[in-house]
Design a protein around this motif. Structure first.
Motif, PDB file in Angstrom:
ATOM      1  N   VAL A  90       0.765  -1.206  -0.179  1.00  0.00           N
ATOM      2  CA  VAL A  90       0.192  -0.083   0.024  1.00  0.00           C
ATOM      3  C   VAL A  90       0.740   1.171  -0.108  1.00  0.00           C
ATOM      4  O   VAL A  90       0.570   2.210  -0.767  1.00  0.00           O
ATOM      5  CB  VAL A  90      -1.053  -0.161   1.007  1.00  0.00           C
ATOM      6  N   ARG A  91       1.912   1.141   0.772  1.00  0.00           N
ATOM      7  CA  ARG A  91       2.759   2.553   0.932  1.00  0.00           C
ATOM      8  C   ARG A  91       3.421   2.712  -0.528  1.00  0.00           C
ATOM      9  O   ARG A  91       3.476   3.796  -0.726  1.00  0.00           O
ATOM     10  CB  ARG A  91       3.697   2.317   2.166  1.00  0.00           C
ATOM     11  N   LEU A  92       3.987   1.569  -1.159  1.00  0.00           N
ATOM     12  CA  LEU A  92       4.642   1.837  -2.436  1.00  0.00           C
ATOM     13  C   LEU A  92       3.543   2.313  -3.532  1.00  0.00           C
ATOM     14  O   LEU A  92       3.900   3.250  -4.343  1.00  0.00           O
ATOM     15  CB  LEU A  92       5.020   0.445  -3.041  1.00  0.00           C
ATOM     16  N   LYS A  93       2.400   1.894  -3.324  1.00  0.00           N
ATOM     17  CA  LYS A  93       1.364   2.409  -4.281  1.00  0.00           C
ATOM     18  C   LYS A  93       1.209   3.824  -4.222  1.00  0.00           C
ATOM     19  O   LYS A  93       0.955   4.742  -5.196  1.00  0.00           O
ATOM     20  CB  LYS A  93       0.069   1.533  -4.070  1.00  0.00           C
ATOM     21  N   HIS A  94       1.024   4.332  -3.078  1.00  0.00           N
ATOM     22  CA  HIS A  94       0.899   5.872  -2.561  1.00  0.00           C
ATOM     23  C   HIS A  94       2.131   6.396  -3.163  1.00  0.00           C
ATOM     24  O   HIS A  94       1.658   7.583  -3.740  1.00  0.00           O
ATOM     25  CB  HIS A  94       0.740   5.909  -1.283  1.00  0.00           C
ATOM     26  N   VAL A  95       3.306   6.036  -3.032  1.00  0.00           N
ATOM     27  CA  VAL A  95       4.547   6.743  -3.324  1.00  0.00           C
ATOM     28  C   VAL A  95       4.426   6.818  -4.877  1.00  0.00           C
ATOM     29  O   VAL A  95       4.669   7.972  -5.494  1.00  0.00           O
ATOM     30  CB  VAL A  95       5.911   6.066  -3.046  1.00  0.00           C
ATOM     31  N   VAL A  96       4.035   5.768  -5.486  1.00  0.00           N
ATOM     32  CA  VAL A  96       3.960   5.742  -7.133  1.00  0.00           C
ATOM     33  C   VAL A  96       2.859   6.708  -7.558  1.00  0.00           C
ATOM     34  O   VAL A  96       3.226   7.634  -8.392  1.00  0.00           O
ATOM     35  CB  VAL A  96       3.528   4.495  -7.541  1.00  0.00           C
ATOM     36  N   ILE A  97       1.802   6.666  -6.823  1.00  0.00           N
ATOM     37  CA  ILE A  97       0.913   7.680  -7.278  1.00  0.00           C
ATOM     38  C   ILE A  97       1.195   9.034  -6.907  1.00  0.00           C
ATOM     39  O   ILE A  97       0.803  10.054  -7.677  1.00  0.00           O
ATOM     40  CB  ILE A  97      -0.597   7.374  -6.330  1.00  0.00           C
ATOM     41  N   GLY A  98       1.765   9.382  -5.800  1.00  0.00           N
ATOM     42  CA  GLY A  98       2.302  10.669  -5.610  1.00  0.00           C
ATOM     43  C   GLY A  98       3.441  11.171  -6.659  1.00  0.00           C
ATOM     44  O   GLY A  98       3.335  12.362  -6.821  1.00  0.00           O
ATOM     45  N   ALA A  99       4.254  10.475  -6.725  1.00  0.00           N
ATOM     46  CA  ALA A  99       5.427  10.639  -7.834  1.00  0.00           C
ATOM     47  C   ALA A  99       4.742  11.026  -9.169  1.00  0.00           C
ATOM     48  O   ALA A  99       5.285  11.812  -9.778  1.00  0.00           O
ATOM     49  CB  ALA A  99       6.248   9.461  -8.056  1.00  0.00           C
ATOM     50  N   ILE A 100       3.530  10.388  -9.388  1.00  0.00           N
ATOM     51  CA  ILE A 100       3.188  10.663 -10.738  1.00  0.00           C
ATOM     52  C   ILE A 100       2.105  11.751 -10.808  1.00  0.00           C
ATOM     53  O   ILE A 100       1.932  12.772 -11.610  1.00  0.00           O
ATOM     54  CB  ILE A 100       2.401   9.292 -11.501  1.00  0.00           C
ATOM     55  N   GLY A 101       1.581  12.000  -9.549  1.00  0.00           N
ATOM     56  CA  GLY A 101       0.437  13.004  -9.283  1.00  0.00           C
ATOM     57  C   GLY A 101       0.968  14.269  -9.107  1.00  0.00           C
ATOM     58  O   GLY A 101       0.144  15.550  -9.378  1.00  0.00           O
ATOM     59  N   LEU A 102       1.954  14.187  -8.304  1.00  0.00           N
ATOM     60  CA  LEU A 102       2.377  15.885  -7.945  1.00  0.00           C
ATOM     61  C   LEU A 102       2.986  16.607  -9.074  1.00  0.00           C
ATOM     62  O   LEU A 102       2.440  17.931  -8.998  1.00  0.00           O
ATOM     63  CB  LEU A 102       3.663  15.566  -6.854  1.00  0.00           C
ATOM     64  N   PRO A 103       3.578  16.199 -10.053  1.00  0.00           N
ATOM     65  CA  PRO A 103       3.864  16.916 -11.032  1.00  0.00           C
ATOM     66  C   PRO A 103       2.779  17.536 -11.965  1.00  0.00           C
ATOM     67  O   PRO A 103       2.660  18.442 -12.314  1.00  0.00           O
ATOM     68  CB  PRO A 103       5.027  16.216 -12.013  1.00  0.00           C
TER      69      PRO A 103
END
Length: 370
Positions: free
Chosen positions: A15-28
Motif C-alpha cells: 500500500v505504501r509503495l502504491k501511494h508513493v507511485v501515485i504521488g510521484a506521478i500525481g504531484l507533477p
C-alpha cells in the motif's frame, strides 16, 4: 494459513509503495495544473514564501560556491583597471545597486529580489565567487552576464573595484568613476557634451586615458578611432566596458568623437622606470622583427606617416595597455578592424618577454602625429 499471514504482513508495504507511485506521478501533474490555471502568483508586489526565499538563496549561494571552485583567482588583484571599472559601474550598475552618495530609485527598491547594496555585501564573497557572479550573472534576477564573455581581464577589473567600493565615500567614488576634473562639485555626472560623457569616464576629456589599462586616445589616428568605434558597435571587437558607450551611437557621432580625440595633443603618460635593456630589446623587435620566428617588424605598419591610416599609432601608449592587447591578440580574444588577424598571427609568435619589451619600447617612444 501461513501464506495468508504473509500476505497480510506484506500488504502495508504494498500500500505504501502504491501511494508513493501515485504521488510521484500525481504531484507533477498537480503542479503543472496549478501553473496552467494561474494559481501561482508571479507578481512582484509581494515577496516569496519564506521557504521559497530560503531555497532560492540556498541554491544561488551553493551554485556560486561550487562553480567558483574552477576559477583561478590571482593572488593580488590588478588595480590599474579601477578607473574603467568604476566608470562602467557608474554607467551600468549603480542604477540598481546604488553608489556612494547616490540614492537608488524607489522602483529598484521594489524589485524582487531587491538588488543588494554591493558596498555592504561584496565582502560576503571570495574573489573567485565575485568573478563568477560578474561574468555569468544570476538567473531569475536582474543580474546579467558580462557583455563580453572572452574578456576575463575586464571582469577581474570589476572584482578589484568591488573590493574598493566599501572604502569609498561620495567624493572618492566620483573621482574614481569620473576623474578629478570631470567630477566637479556635487554632480554625479561629469560636465561634458552628451556624446563625450561616456568617453570621459575612462579616457578623460583630453584623451589621456585614466589608468594603465585604458588606451590613450589623444593624437590617435582619426581613421583608426572611427573604425574601432564601428567595430565595437558591430561586436567585431568585444569589450564590456565599451558595450554601453557605443550603444545607440550614430555614425556621425562616432565620426565626431574620432575627430575630437585625434585633435587632442599627445600627452606622455608612461613614466614607469623600465630597465634600458628591456626597452632596447623592444626596439630591436619593433625595427627588425624576429626573423627566425617569422615575426615581422612593427615599424612596417605602426611607425611613419606613410602607413595605412587604419593602423594605430602606438607611441606614448600605456605599456600595460599594449601588453594586455598583444596578449588578447595572441589568444584571438580581440577582433577589430579587418586587419586584426595580421596582429593575431604575429602575436602568437611572441613570448611574454617579447610582449613586455615591445610594450615598454612603444610606451617610451614619441612621434608627432601626422
Amino acid at each position: 494459513m501461513e501464506d495468508d499471514v504473509s500476505r497480510i504482513k506484506d500488504q502495508p508495504i504494498m500500500v505504501r509503495l502504491k501511494h508513493v507511485v501515485i504521488g510521484a506521478i500525481g504531484l507533477p501533474v498537480v503542479i503543472l495544473l496549478g501553473a496552467w490555471i494561474g494559481f501561482f502568483n508571479v507578481g512582484a508586489s509581494s515577496g516569496h514564501w519564506k521557504v521559497t526565499a530560503w531555497f532560492l538563496q540556498l541554491a544561488m549561494r551553493s551554485a556560486v560556491r561550487t562553480y567558483a571552485l574552477a576559477v583561478d583567482a590571482p593572488k593580488v588583484l590588478d588595480r590599474r583597471g579601477l578607473p574603467a571599472a568604476a566608470g562602467h559601474f557608474a554607467r551600468g550598475c549603480a542604477v540598481c545597486h546604488g553608489a556612494p552618495g547616490e540614492l537608488r530609485s524607489p522602483a529598484v527598491l521594489r524589485m524582487l529580489p531587491q538588488p543588494p547594496d554591493l558596498a555592504l555585501t561584496a565582502g560576503d564573497w571570495t574573489d573567485a565567487q565575485l568573478f563568477r557572479i560578474v561574468k555569468h550573472g544570476i538567473r531569475f534576477t536582474g543580474m546579467p552576464a558580462w557583455p563580453a564573455r572572452d574578456r576575463d581581464d575586464e571582469v577581474w577589473a570589476m572584482v578589484a573595484f568591488l573590493r574598493e567600493l566599501p572604502k569609498l565615500d561620495a567624493k572618492g567614488f566620483r573621482q574614481l568613476a569620473f576623474g578629478a576634473r570631470e567630477a566637479t562639485g556635487n554632480e554625479a555626472q561629469p560636465s561634458a557634451p552628451d556624446t563625450l560623457t561616456d568617453c570621459t569616464r575612462c579616457h578623460g576629456s583630453d584623451g589621456e586615458g585614466r589608468g594603465g589599462l585604458v588606451p590613450v586616445l589623444a593624437g590617435q589616428k582619426e581613421a583608426y578611432l572611427f573604425a574601432s568605434l564601428q567595430s565595437f558597435a558591430k561586436g567585431d571587437r568585444t569589450s564590456g566596458f565599451m558595450a554601453l558607450p557605443v550603444t545607440g551611437l550614430a555614425r556621425d557621432e562616432m565620426a565626431a568623437l574620432a575627430r575630437h580625440f585625434a585633435a587632442q595633443p599627445p600627452i606622455p603618460v608612461d613614466r614607469d622606470q623600465i630597465p634600458a635593456e628591456v626597452v632596447q630589446k623592444g626596439q630591436q623587435i619593433a625595427e627588425a622583427g624576429i626573423p627566425e620566428r617569422n615575426v615581422p617588424a612593427c615599424s612596417g605598419c605602426h611607425i611613419g606617416s606613410d602607413k595605412n591610416p587604419v593602423y594605430p599609432r602606438l607611441d606614448g601608449q600605456h605599456a600595460a595597455y599594449l601588453e594586455q592587447q598583444l596578449k588578447l591578440f595572441r589568444s584571438e580574444s580581440r577582433g577589430g578592424t579587418p586587419f586584426w588577424r595580421i596582429m593575431a598571427t604575429a602575436a602568437q609568435r611572441l613570448t611574454d618577454e617579447d610582449i613586455r619589451a615591445l610594450s615598454a619600447y612603444f610606451s617610451k617612444r614619441t612621434e608627432s602625429p601626422q
